[in-house]
Write an enzyme that holds these catalytic residues in place. Structure first.
Site, mmCIF file in Angstrom:
data_model
loop_
_atom_site.group_PDB
_atom_site.id
_atom_site.type_symbol
_atom_site.label_atom_id
_atom_site.label_comp_id
_atom_site.label_asym_id
_atom_site.label_seq_id
_atom_site.Cartn_x
_atom_site.Cartn_y
_atom_site.Cartn_z
ATOM 1 N N GLN A 90 -5.076 -1.492 9.263
ATOM 2 C CA GLN A 90 -4.777 -3.046 8.426
ATOM 3 C C GLN A 90 -5.572 -3.567 9.853
ATOM 4 O OE1 GLN A 90 -3.981 -2.978 5.802
ATOM 5 N NE2 GLN A 90 -4.236 -5.517 5.344
ATOM 6 N N ASP B 212 -10.987 3.150 3.583
ATOM 7 C CA ASP B 212 -11.393 1.858 4.073
ATOM 8 C C ASP B 212 -12.585 1.386 3.717
ATOM 9 O OD1 ASP B 212 -10.053 -0.213 3.723
ATOM 10 O OD2 ASP B 212 -9.263 -0.646 5.798
ATOM 11 N N LYS C 25 0.646 -0.882 0.045
ATOM 12 C CA LYS C 25 -0.505 0.193 -0.180
ATOM 13 C C LYS C 25 0.867 0.749 0.091
ATOM 14 C CE LYS C 25 -3.620 -2.066 2.172
ATOM 15 N NZ LYS C 25 -4.738 -2.642 3.040
#
Ligand code: GUN
Length: 288
Positions: free
Chosen positions: A97, A120, A53
């Site tokens: 994460q 997200d 990422k």
């Protein structure tokens, strides 16, 4: 005849090029889009995802900050770090994460990310808005699958889409996005008896179960579009999807490979969402 390959690497590159253009424009206006990525603990898969990422952010000129926290961090300290990021002007997107260590309440952590920075799309507010078809950040993997279908000129309206898997990250939102584009949606999962009787009806079959090569030709209607969200290791430690590619090849009309299918799209859509978040701050500053 072989199935047509839906090439996520190529489609992702094409989208990243246009996102990079938008980054360039923002930088000319003095704003560099910034993503904060929080990694708790030492999960090797999470470390790899996070590194990818960051690399992708930097490749298109964005700022990315990795916040590495120890496995035994308290939930309060983690929440405080998120609150601090919520107020930072140079950070437009925040990603925690997953999975998190067991002593931390994942729901609480996700709900603490400000709605404006939830790139997200996992927070209850983002999920609620998505369900209502309101403007919000869409979860990156299902958003990426919709882009793959769009770029491959596969119209989902009126088609029967069958989803295998019901996770918060992929299965559930995937069905919603397809429904919004007028597909008829069936959800299946680990407790569905006689899975092939459902998957065989699919015009579009989306598989996100996390089991290597689980879906074979007996699950697939000839001519169906097969999207493989899986990322596993096979008996030879080689990357493979949830679909037995060699077995389904030639039965499906289109299929995504693993690697090089859905995977590259997830990060692409994260970049898209973060740039959009940065663009919104400019629009917002102009109004106020
Ligand atoms: N873990 C597995 N997939 C994802 C994802 O898309 N976002 C985050 N934050 N964690 C994940």
């Amino acid at each position: 005849m072989s199935s047509a390959i839906i090439n996520g690497k190529e489609i992702g590159q094409e989208i990243r090029k246009s996102v990079a253009q938008r980054v360039k424009k923002l930088k000319e206006q003095g704003l560099t889009p910034g993503l904060a990525v929080i990694l708790v603990g030492e999960n090797p898969a999470s470390k790899t995802y996070v590194a990818n990422k960051q690399k992708s952010c930097e490749a298109i000129g964005m700022f990315s900050e990795l916040i590495k926290l120890p496995e035994d961090i308290s939930e309060q300290t983690l929440l405080d770090r998120i609150r601090e990021l919520n107020t930072r002007k140079d950070i437009h997107g925040i990603l925690v994460q997953l999975p998190l260590p067991k002593h931390i309440d994942e729901d609480e952590v996700i709900a603490t990310i400000s709605d404006e920075k939830d790139v997200d799309g996992f927070s209850p507010v983002s999920v609620g808005k998505m369900m209502l078809g309101q403007e919000t950040y869409l979860p990156c993997t299902p958003f990426g699958v919709m882009k793959l279908l769009e770029h491959s000129n596969i119209d989902v309206a009126g088609k029967h889409a069958v989803i295998v898997g019901r996770s918060h990250i992929v299965g559930k939102p995937m069905g919603q996005l397809l429904l919004q584009k007028d597909a008829t949606v069936t959800y299946t999962h680990s407790k569905t008896p006689d899975l092939p009787s459902f998957t065989k009806q699919a015009d579009i079959l989306i598989v996100a179960v996390g089991r290597a090569k689980y879906i074979t030709a007996e699950h697939v209607k000839p001519g169906a579009v097969v999207i493989d969200v899986g990322m596993n290791r096979d008996e030879n430690n080689k990357l493979c999807g949830d679909v037995d590619f060699a077995n389904v090849d030639g039965v499906a009309s289109h299929i995504t490979p693993v690697p090089g299918g859905v995977g590259p799209m997830t990060i692409t859509m994260l970049l898209e969402n973060t740039v959009q978040a940065a663009e919104k701050t400019i629009a917002h500053d102009k109004i106020n």
